[in-house]
Motif scaffolding. Structure first.
Motif: not given
Length: 350
Positions: A4-5, A40-47, A52-54, A57-60
């Motif tokens: 999570v960046n 918390k739930s928003t973070m799980l949805k993004m993961l 998508q974050p405003s 970025s999230i990379s995996m």
């Protein structure tokens, strides 16, 4: 495994999350905590890739498989509990159908010595080996172990899903996620619909799981028994602790006390500066100093401290008056359903 960046989530100018960064490694056991509405739930949805974050970025890593259980979801009717749980093996069942189809095609061919026939044999052999490696013969056994662990009986497995309440439907969805064996579980309040025995079973399952776990839960004992790392979301920031929940609460208390002292010192500094500005604003000899102090205030990064939630529920039970020694007496009790007699001349004292 997941990075999570500098992620931010903005709603109408309000930053729910503000430039947060952290890593999730292969065998992490993370409890995601924070007050209601912290994100918390928003973070799980993004993961999970559902939001998508405003900003940021999230990379995996490539090929990472995610199992996500939300708090609420829509259900499809028609299957039995067993058939619905078997959807977790959809790729395996598709592979089984492909091997069966290829075997039927092989039976119809007669070009036994051709090069294409030999290549076809190799493909069948490769797919059959894949089936064996995936443990095709263990599907029924795995389904029964997981469903029974979550509280379903042998009879329940052949019942239609729509016969069950929302809480039990959520258990079926949880079973599908556990059976899929993803690289990382993202579980949002997984114990909400479980009884004590099922929670204990789920704890043991997650403790022995080889992948990563990120979960949100209000069950402190469950968090302590499953997680070894706690990430708190507070005022849009994240605070990462390499400890389970109970130890985190102790460290958090120390951090908040330090923040509170820093906040009070800063407030005093702000007050002194504002008083200086107001006092010498109209004095020409102090104009340079006043402008300097104004710029200091503008550049100052304000310290925020999340207020403790002091809300409590107080319940008081009135003592019950003692009843008599004999609460209920029954004599010669009989009960029939039509011609079917189920009780005859029963005497009972309670």
């Amino acid at each position: 495994m997941i990075s999570v960046n500098g992620v931010s989530v903005v709603f109408g100018g309000f930053y729910l999350l503000d430039s947060v960064s952290f890593l999730i490694n292969k065998k992490d056991r993370i409890g995601l905590t924070g007050r209601n509405g912290a994100g918390k739930s928003t973070m799980l949805k993004m993961l999970a890739g559902l939001q998508q974050p405003s900003e940021g970025s999230i990379s995996m890593s490539s090929g990472v498989r995610i199992g996500y259980l939300p708090q609420t979801m829509l259900y499809k009717d028609g299957n039995t509990v067993r058939k619905e749980a078997e959807k977790a093996f959809s790729d395996l069942l598709d592979l089984r159908e492909e091997v069966d189809r290829m075997n039927r095609q092989l039976a119809e061919r007669e070009d036994y010595e051709s090069e294409s026939y030999m290549r076809f044999l190799d493909r069948i052999h490769e797919k059959t080996e894949q089936l064996a490696l995936r443990g095709e013969g263990n599907v029924n056994g795995e389904v029964e172990i997981i469903l029974k662990g979550l509280g379903f009986t042998a009879e329940d497995m052949e019942r239609k899903c729509e016969e069950f309440s929302g809480g039990w439907r959520m258990r079926i969805e949880l079973a599908k996620i556990l059976l899929a064996k993803p690289d990382i579980f993202l579980l949002d309040e997984p114990t909400n619909h479980l009884d004590i025995e099922s929670i204990s079973w789920l704890e043991s399952f997650l403790q022995g799981y080889s992948g990563a776990v990120v979960l949100v839960s209000h069950d402190r004992a469950f968090l302590d028994n499953v997680t070894t790392r706690t990430i708190e979301i507070s005022l849009g920031k994240v605070y990462d602790y390499k400890v389970p929940y109970t130890k985190f609460t102790e460290l958090r208390k120390e951090r908040v006390e330090q923040q509170w002292r820093a906040y009070q010192n800063q407030q005093k500094q702000i007050k002194d500066t504002e008083e200086f500005i107001e006092r010498f604003r109209y004095k020409a000899t102090k104009s340079v100093q006043v402008q300097s102090r104004i710029k200091q205030l503008e550049k100052l990064e304000r310290i925020e401290v999340e207020e403790e939630d002091a809300a409590r529920i107080n319940i008081r039970f009135q003592p019950a008056l003692r009843s008599g020694d004999i609460v209920l007496t029954g004599r010669n009790l009989c009960k029939s359903y039509g011609e079917k007699n189920v009780l005859r001349e029963v005497d009972i004292d309670i």
